[in-house]
Design a protein around this motif. Structure first.
Motif, mmCIF file in Angstrom:
data_model
loop_
_atom_site.group_PDB
_atom_site.id
_atom_site.type_symbol
_atom_site.label_atom_id
_atom_site.label_comp_id
_atom_site.label_asym_id
_atom_site.label_seq_id
_atom_site.Cartn_x
_atom_site.Cartn_y
_atom_site.Cartn_z
ATOM 1 N N GLY A 1 2.275 2.306 2.829
ATOM 2 C CA GLY A 1 3.314 1.608 3.574
ATOM 3 C C GLY A 1 3.247 0.166 3.114
ATOM 4 O O GLY A 1 2.154 -0.348 2.894
ATOM 5 N N ARG B 1 -1.105 5.034 -8.497
ATOM 6 C CA ARG B 1 -1.943 5.315 -9.677
ATOM 7 C C ARG B 1 -1.308 6.419 -10.514
ATOM 8 O O ARG B 1 -1.237 6.345 -11.734
ATOM 9 N N GLU C 1 1.801 5.033 -12.289
ATOM 10 C CA GLU C 1 1.496 4.188 -13.455
ATOM 11 C C GLU C 1 1.081 5.067 -14.629
ATOM 12 O O GLU C 1 1.476 4.822 -15.770
ATOM 13 N N GLY D 1 0.862 -1.186 0.000
ATOM 14 C CA GLY D 1 0.000 0.000 0.000
ATOM 15 C C GLY D 1 0.888 1.223 0.000
ATOM 16 O O GLY D 1 1.951 1.228 -0.616
ATOM 17 N N ALA E 1 -3.724 -5.184 0.267
ATOM 18 C CA ALA E 1 -3.688 -3.716 0.467
ATOM 19 C C ALA E 1 -3.854 -2.991 -0.866
ATOM 20 O O ALA E 1 -3.874 -3.631 -1.930
ATOM 21 N N GLY E 2 -3.969 -1.653 -0.806
ATOM 22 C CA GLY E 2 -4.378 -0.838 -1.959
ATOM 23 C C GLY E 2 -3.727 -1.219 -3.271
ATOM 24 O O GLY E 2 -4.401 -1.444 -4.281
ATOM 25 N N LEU E 3 -2.413 -1.295 -3.277
ATOM 26 C CA LEU E 3 -1.685 -1.608 -4.506
ATOM 27 C C LEU E 3 -1.769 -3.103 -4.834
ATOM 28 O O LEU E 3 -2.054 -3.484 -5.973
ATOM 29 N N SER F 1 -3.621 -3.453 -8.416
ATOM 30 C CA SER F 1 -2.745 -3.164 -9.551
ATOM 31 C C SER F 1 -2.244 -4.440 -10.243
ATOM 32 O O SER F 1 -1.225 -5.028 -9.855
ATOM 33 N N SER G 1 3.664 9.845 -4.534
ATOM 34 C CA SER G 1 3.804 8.616 -3.758
ATOM 35 C C SER G 1 2.673 7.653 -4.113
ATOM 36 O O SER G 1 2.646 6.523 -3.653
ATOM 37 N N ASP G 2 1.724 8.137 -4.904
ATOM 38 C CA ASP G 2 0.542 7.340 -5.230
ATOM 39 C C ASP G 2 0.819 6.523 -6.490
ATOM 40 O O ASP G 2 1.165 7.077 -7.526
HETATM 41 P P1 ADP Z 1 -2.321 2.719 3.374
HETATM 42 O O1 ADP Z 1 -3.387 1.964 4.124
HETATM 43 O O2 ADP Z 1 -0.919 2.240 3.628
HETATM 44 O O3 ADP Z 1 -2.463 4.202 3.401
HETATM 45 P P2 ADP Z 1 -3.553 1.538 1.031
HETATM 46 O O4 ADP Z 1 -3.496 0.107 1.392
HETATM 47 O O5 ADP Z 1 -4.879 2.219 1.033
HETATM 48 O O6 ADP Z 1 -2.492 2.376 1.841
HETATM 49 O O7 ADP Z 1 -2.897 1.690 -0.430
HETATM 50 C C1 ADP Z 1 -2.747 2.925 -1.026
HETATM 51 C C2 ADP Z 1 -1.932 2.752 -2.304
HETATM 52 O O8 ADP Z 1 -2.601 1.850 -3.186
HETATM 53 C C3 ADP Z 1 -1.778 4.078 -3.045
HETATM 54 O O9 ADP Z 1 -0.432 4.281 -3.443
HETATM 55 C C4 ADP Z 1 -2.619 3.859 -4.277
HETATM 56 O O10 ADP Z 1 -2.117 4.523 -5.369
HETATM 57 C C5 ADP Z 1 -2.558 2.373 -4.491
HETATM 58 N N1 ADP Z 1 -3.685 1.968 -5.332
HETATM 59 C C6 ADP Z 1 -4.982 1.938 -5.011
HETATM 60 N N2 ADP Z 1 -5.724 1.565 -6.086
HETATM 61 C C7 ADP Z 1 -4.849 1.387 -7.120
HETATM 62 C C8 ADP Z 1 -4.968 1.009 -8.494
HETATM 63 N N3 ADP Z 1 -6.151 0.765 -9.031
HETATM 64 N N4 ADP Z 1 -3.845 0.926 -9.227
HETATM 65 C C9 ADP Z 1 -2.642 1.191 -8.705
HETATM 66 N N5 ADP Z 1 -2.458 1.545 -7.421
HETATM 67 C C10 ADP Z 1 -3.531 1.644 -6.634
#
Ligand code: ADP
Length: 399
Positions: free
Chosen positions: A212, A285, A288, A210, A330-332, A336, A282-283
């Motif tokens: 982190g 998305r 990419e 994510g 997690a998010g990434l 992704s 840092s994101d």
């Molecule tokens: P945290 O809980 O550590 O703040 P998350 O688990 O919510 O983080 O993850 C956030 C990360 O996931 C961000 O960098 C975001 O860009 C990435 N992310 C979320 N959705 C996508 C996607 N569809 N494609 C690429 N990266 C993504």
């Protein structure tokens, strides 16, 4: 049984109420800007629209009272009496070496949380403030502490002792602790269950990617290594954190780049990682998109990130004598396909073969994204730290 899960940050309080029979969320929300002007409550009762209310939260006690009022509210509340809340589960960042699992909160447990203030200076004081506030406002309701570090306490010494004079460990507790433990524990239970297998029979590499990020090597249900260390700065390159470095770089950048010594931690935690490498974001998305548009440093940041994850996967397979499951979360990790593809490329020697079609089609849901002949299964398993806290709390108060 209804369980309130509380996650206190220094200026926010996130909460969810679970009904444990069906493991459903009844309500969730956030009190923001605690201790600042213009606090607000965002509350959602399951199946209803979000409610946003301006409020006054001078401290965590006020914030807990605001949450209680919302939960009891005649329109958007979910209980008619606080007695319907059977227990409260608190996320606590750091439990040091004494918290080897989730714990029913007593004076001794509060002392453990207090002893770890130095190891979690931004989180542990807020976590303890939330616990004290709940104790005061919900007397007699059992409270449970669920630590981010405790899942990793099964690591053997060779994984957690640094190559430093041993007295630094003995005197100051300087060792690898690891974080994201609640997430890795959830994955360690959920990933084998998804395949109809038992946690006690699989070697799993849990990849929490994510903002982190950390990896955990989980052998037969127990963590044997993890990439974060004394603090969450160690390990993978992250959104804004450097991850692993040659420690000499610290004095070198103080001298050469004239970064004041007191700012080095901030520099490594907030201005480094893929943000620092790319100069873009840092994101992931944004990265990419920038890489698709031809930004070479955004592509470099993505390549470095994927390479680091791959390297850790290889080392954890070596640590465990193989791997049966690689799980992304997690998010990434959940969203992704591109990053998962880049990480898995070259892992065929472990028996891990990605199915490109399944990978491309998977976002934010449980899925097997490996080919039928892949001997090491590659999974996507959305994490749910709040549910894990509720499950641990349920288990402890039901004993
Ligand atoms: P945290 O809980 O550590 O703040 P998350 O688990 O919510 O983080 O993850 C956030 C990360 O996931 C961000 O960098 C975001 O860009 C990435 N992310 C979320 N959705 C996508 C996607 N569809 N494609 C690429 N990266 C993504």
């Amino acid at each position: 049984m209804k369980i309130l899960v509380v996650n206190c940050g220094s200026s926010s309080l996130k909460y969810q109420v679970f009904e444990m029979t069906a493991k459903t969320v009844l309500a969730k929300g956030l009190v923001d800007r605690i201790g600042l002007t213009g606090s607000s409550l965002t509350h959602t009762r399951e199946g209803r629209d979000k409610t946003e209310i301006a409020c006054e939260a001078q401290n965590h006690g006020d914030a807990v009272q605001i949450v209680i009022d919302a939960l009891l509210h005649p329109d958007y509340g979910v209980v008619t009496s606080l007695r319907e809340i059977d227990a409260v589960g608190h996320r606590v960042l750091h439990g040091g070496q004494k918290a080897i699992g989730s714990m029913l909160i007593t004076a001794e447990v509060k002392e453990i949380i207090h002893e770890c203030f130095a190891l979690g200076p931004l989180h542990n004081p807020a976590n303890l403030a939330g616990i004290n506030a709940c104790e005061k406002l919900m007397p007699g309701t059992p409270q449970v502490a669920v630590f981010d570090t405790s899942f990793h306490q099964t690591m053997p010494p060779e994984a957690y002792i640094y190559g430093l004079p041993y007295e630094l460990y003995e005197k100051y507790g300087i060792r690898r602790y690891g974080f994201h433990g609640t997430s890795h524990k959830f994955i360690a239970l959920q990933a084998p269950a998804f395949l109809g297998r038992k946690a006690a029979e699989v070697k799993l590499i849990s990849c929490h990617l994510g903002n982190g990020s950390s990896l955990a090597a989980v052998r037969y249900g127990k963590c044997v290594d993890t990439s974060m260390g004394l603090t969450p700065l160690e390990g993978l390159v992250m959104g804004t954190r450097s991850g692993d470095l040659d420690p000499t770089i610290v004095s070198y950048i103080v001298e050469k780049a004239k970064i004041p010594e007191r700012k080095v931690n901030d520099y490594l935690n907030k201005e480094s990682g893929v943000l620092g490498i790319s100069g873009v974001s840092s994101d992931f998305r944004d990265l990419e998109k920038a890489a698709n548009d031809g930004n070479a440093r955004a592509q470099l940041a993505l390549d470095i990130f994927a390479y680091h994850v791959k390297k850790y996967i290889g080392s954890y397979a070596a640590a465990m004598g193989g791997a049966d499951i690689i799980a992304f979360t997690a998010g990434l990790g959940e969203n992704s396909p591109r990053m998962r593809r880049d990480v898995c490329r070259g892992l065929e020697f472990l028996g891990a073969r990605l199915d490109d079609g399944r990978n491309e089609a998977t976002r934010g849901k449980d899925a097997d994204i490996s080919t039928a002949d892949s001997t090491c299964k590659i999974l996507v398993i959305p994490t749910n730290e709040e549910l894990m806290i509720a499950m641990d709390t349920h288990e402890i108060v039901s004993r």
